[in-house]
Enzyme design. Structure first.
Site, mmCIF file in Angstrom:
data_model
loop_
_atom_site.group_PDB
_atom_site.id
_atom_site.type_symbol
_atom_site.label_atom_id
_atom_site.label_comp_id
_atom_site.label_asym_id
_atom_site.label_seq_id
_atom_site.Cartn_x
_atom_site.Cartn_y
_atom_site.Cartn_z
ATOM 1 N N CYS A 8 0.823 -1.205 0.000
ATOM 2 C CA CYS A 8 0.000 0.000 0.000
ATOM 3 C C CYS A 8 0.856 1.253 0.000
ATOM 4 C CB CYS A 8 -0.877 0.066 1.249
ATOM 5 S SG CYS A 8 -1.950 -1.352 1.441
ATOM 6 N N GLY A 34 0.486 0.436 -4.980
ATOM 7 C CA GLY A 34 -0.805 -0.245 -4.941
ATOM 8 C C GLY A 34 -1.691 0.221 -6.073
ATOM 9 N N ASN A 108 -0.474 1.022 5.946
ATOM 10 C CA ASN A 108 0.459 0.294 5.089
ATOM 11 C C ASN A 108 1.210 -0.685 5.973
ATOM 12 O OD1 ASN A 108 3.653 1.072 3.544
ATOM 13 N ND2 ASN A 108 2.286 -0.615 3.118
ATOM 14 N N GLY A 109 1.106 -1.963 5.620
ATOM 15 C CA GLY A 109 1.814 -2.973 6.397
ATOM 16 C C GLY A 109 0.938 -4.168 6.639
ATOM 17 N N TYR A 249 13.596 -3.199 -4.311
ATOM 18 C CA TYR A 249 12.591 -3.224 -5.377
ATOM 19 C C TYR A 249 11.448 -2.227 -5.215
ATOM 20 C CZ TYR A 249 8.326 -4.656 -7.754
ATOM 21 O OH TYR A 249 7.167 -4.643 -8.467
ATOM 22 N N SER A 290 12.551 -1.110 -12.399
ATOM 23 C CA SER A 290 13.008 -1.248 -11.019
ATOM 24 C C SER A 290 14.493 -1.615 -10.925
ATOM 25 C CB SER A 290 12.151 -2.278 -10.281
ATOM 26 O OG SER A 290 12.054 -3.459 -11.036
ATOM 27 N N ASP A 352 18.475 -7.907 -13.037
ATOM 28 C CA ASP A 352 17.144 -7.743 -12.439
ATOM 29 C C ASP A 352 17.318 -7.554 -10.933
ATOM 30 O OD1 ASP A 352 14.435 -7.449 -12.214
ATOM 31 O OD2 ASP A 352 13.916 -9.358 -13.153
ATOM 32 N N CYS A 389 6.702 -12.978 2.763
ATOM 33 C CA CYS A 389 6.730 -11.799 3.629
ATOM 34 C C CYS A 389 5.404 -11.694 4.366
ATOM 35 C CB CYS A 389 6.952 -10.530 2.805
ATOM 36 S SG CYS A 389 6.858 -9.038 3.819
ATOM 37 N N CYS A 439 15.160 -5.745 8.055
ATOM 38 C CA CYS A 439 14.437 -7.019 7.968
ATOM 39 C C CYS A 439 14.738 -7.617 6.598
ATOM 40 C CB CYS A 439 12.938 -6.803 8.093
ATOM 41 S SG CYS A 439 12.002 -8.333 7.790
ATOM 42 N N CYS A 442 12.364 -12.288 3.975
ATOM 43 C CA CYS A 442 12.006 -12.932 2.696
ATOM 44 C C CYS A 442 13.196 -13.653 2.080
ATOM 45 C CB CYS A 442 11.419 -11.897 1.732
ATOM 46 S SG CYS A 442 12.502 -10.488 1.409
HETATM 47 P P1 AMP Z 1 8.752 -13.440 -11.192
HETATM 48 O O1 AMP Z 1 8.371 -13.574 -12.608
HETATM 49 O O2 AMP Z 1 7.634 -13.942 -10.289
HETATM 50 O O3 AMP Z 1 10.060 -14.075 -10.860
HETATM 51 O O4 AMP Z 1 8.853 -11.894 -10.871
HETATM 52 C C1 AMP Z 1 10.087 -11.253 -10.893
HETATM 53 C C2 AMP Z 1 9.900 -9.805 -11.232
HETATM 54 O O5 AMP Z 1 8.913 -9.240 -10.372
HETATM 55 C C3 AMP Z 1 11.173 -9.016 -11.055
HETATM 56 O O6 AMP Z 1 11.422 -8.365 -12.278
HETATM 57 C C4 AMP Z 1 10.901 -8.027 -9.943
HETATM 58 O O7 AMP Z 1 11.289 -6.725 -10.311
HETATM 59 C C5 AMP Z 1 9.402 -8.061 -9.756
HETATM 60 N N1 AMP Z 1 9.005 -8.155 -8.349
HETATM 61 C C6 AMP Z 1 9.729 -8.526 -7.294
HETATM 62 N N2 AMP Z 1 8.996 -8.477 -6.167
HETATM 63 C C7 AMP Z 1 7.785 -8.091 -6.512
HETATM 64 C C8 AMP Z 1 6.594 -7.814 -5.792
HETATM 65 N N3 AMP Z 1 6.539 -7.957 -4.468
HETATM 66 N N4 AMP Z 1 5.545 -7.418 -6.487
HETATM 67 C C9 AMP Z 1 5.614 -7.275 -7.813
HETATM 68 N N5 AMP Z 1 6.697 -7.494 -8.558
HETATM 69 C C10 AMP Z 1 7.782 -7.888 -7.917
#
Ligand code: AMP
Length: 477
Positions: A8, A34, A108-109, A249, A290, A352, A389, A439, A442
């Site tokens: 959020c 969000g 948020n949290g 991220y 990101s 990434d 998380c 923290c 994760c």
């Molecule tokens: P995945 O395809 O599930 O491995 O997603 C990896 C991608 O999602 C990476 O490019 C990250 O930048 C992005 N990512 C990492 N954490 C999150 C998150 N909590 N919510 C949305 N995207 C994320």
């Protein structure tokens, strides 16, 4: 309860003539936190006015919605949650009336004792209208029968565990609170008597409000309608548990977080990554946006040219918005397109910030190869994500996390990369500061705030989901 996965963005504005417009701009700057629903509650000091709607800020608020939100105080919220069906009943801010007037709460949290508290409150007669853990907070405040509002709030906060940054609007002003560990951020700014508190400083920038400071972990700030403020409770000495994934991220690179530019933190992550995992390659590029700063850091340290090898389509929302494997693969392709003139015949390093399920990496490595790359070396600017998380970031259960189920060489083979390197914990903390202040549950599984039994269940509380209509006007009781 709405379960562990919630992200959020929150903002509160006190002082300007049309506070809701400021709050709305703040929410625009926090859209990345969000995208499921958006809401603002405003106040003229007597009454509260609410507008909440599903979708992005731009869809939720038009001129008439903002015109229905008068007053010099406002609180706003952008919500994204993966748990339960998206519903307006779970949109925030929550607005209730109780004996001391209204309370409008943006959170948020994620509370780690929400189920326990809710069961207890239900047993003593509370009726819940949503599946949100945030609703517990208003019940706790209202249940403090004999206390002043300040005391009631502090007592209620004392009963919460887990992650919360809270903005609570009352007829007299605002309370802004950060949990004693400071899991989620909160920034304070001022301009000409106006006070703004927001999840990230990028929301202050858009309002030309200067960042005064971040709230400390455990700090509770009380802001009057005249813009004066006092700290009701200061930070505890040594409980800091700042979410490191905000730096990796989640936060925007133009924000200042934990006293450091997020862009700078990510560049450092990239430099450390290049130091730990060099590659014999021709160029480096990011998985935008990101990872841009981390890829720049990698290029700088390695001496490899930084290229724009992938172009991101910004108009489709984030991949994770649409759960479901079949959709997800396709969405990687609509989201990213390789620039073949940059890539053809080259040995490339792709940076990434993190790998969650591995779907994005696998699809991207395929796209980059199809665009003619001679070799693809994947570099990840964080240690492997192996644990969910429960403190407010959408990182799923272990069975969905690729690094919880495969070794690094197995992941490299799965995504089809010629080599794969993750940043180490040492590298991470060389970049962003001491580990004891952060923290990283994760990645490490070290949950420094206890979790209640059953928290890993994804199911929402068995409360019928009520539909609320918007806008809602709540007269003072
Ligand atoms: P995945 O395809 O599930 O491995 O997603 C990896 C991608 O999602 C990476 O490019 C990250 O930048 C992005 N990512 C990492 N954490 C999150 C998150 N909590 N919510 C949305 N995207 C994320």
């Amino acid at each position: 309860m709405s379960g562990p996965r919630e992200e959020c963005g929150i903002v509160a504005v006190i002082g300007p003539e049309r506070a809701a417009e400021w709050a709305c701009l703040g929410l625009y700057a926090l859209q990345h936190r969000g995208q499921e629903s958006s809401g603002i509650v405003s106040s003229d000091g007597v009454r509260a006015y609410a507008h909440r709607a599903m979708g992005l800020v731009a869809d939720a608020f038009d001129e008439s919605a903002l015109a229905s939100l008068p007053g010099t105080a406002a609180v706003g919220h952008n919500r994204y949650s993966t748990t339960g069906s998206p519903t307006l009943a779970n949109a925030q801010p929550i607005l209730v009336n109780y004996r001391d007037g209204f309370l409008a709460v943006a959170h948020n949290g994620n509370l780690t004792n929400a189920r326990t508290l809710r069961r207890r409150l239900e047993r003593s007669g509370s009726i819940f209208q949503s599946t949100m853990d945030t609703e517990v907070v208003v019940h706790l405040i209202a249940a403090e029968r004999d206390a002043s509002r300040d005391r009631a709030l502090l007592n209620a906060l004392d009963r919460l565990t887990g992650a919360y940054s809270l903005l609570i609007l009352t007829p007299d002003g605002l309370y802004a609170a950060r949990d004693p560990h400071g899991f989620r951020p909160l920034a304070l700014g001022r301009r000409d008597g106006a006070v703004v508190v927001a999840s990230e400083s990028c929301a202050l920038d858009l309002l030309d409000v200067e960042l005064e400071r971040e709230l400390g972990p455990g700090e509770v700030l009380k802001v009057g309608l005249d813009g004066s403020y006092e700290t009701l409770r200061a930070s505890p000495a040594d409980a800091e548990c700042l979410c490191v994934f905000e730096q990796i991220y989640f936060a925007r690179p133009d924000s200042t977080l934990y006293g450091m530019s997020v862009d700078e933190a990510r560049r450092r992550l990239g430099r450390e990554l290049a130091r730990e995992h060099p590659a014999d390659a021709d160029c480096v590029f990011a998985v935008p946006d990101s990872s841009n700063s981390a890829a720049l850091g990698y290029a700088e340290f390695s001496g490899l040219p930084f290229e724009l090898g992938l172009i991101r389509n910004h108009y489709i929302g984030r991949t994770f918005i649409q759960p479901g494997q079949a959709v997800r693969d396709f969405r990687v392709k609509i989201k990213y397109n390789p620039v073949s003139s940059v890539i053809r015949g080259k040995r490339v390093v792709v940076v990434d910030d993190s790998i969650v399920r591995g779907t994005t990496s696998k699809a991207l490595v395929g796209l980059v190869r199809d665009a003619g790359a001679a070799e693809v070396h994947l570099r990840v600017a964080s240690p492997p994500l192996r644990h969910p998380c429960y403190y407010g970031i959408d990182i799923p259960s272990r069975d969905e996390l690729i690094a919880a189920n495969m070794t690094v060489p197995e992941i490299a083979a799965f995504v089809g990369a010629d080599s794969l390197g993750y940043l180490s914990f040492d590298g991470l903390y060389r970049a962003v500061g001491a580990r004891e202040h952060h923290c990283d549950a994760c990645m490490s599984g070290n949950y420094r705030v206890p979790l209640e039994p059953g928290i890993e269940e994804k199911t929402a509380f068995e409360t019928p989901e009520l539909r609320v209509h918007s806008p809602v006007e709540a007269p003072v009781a």
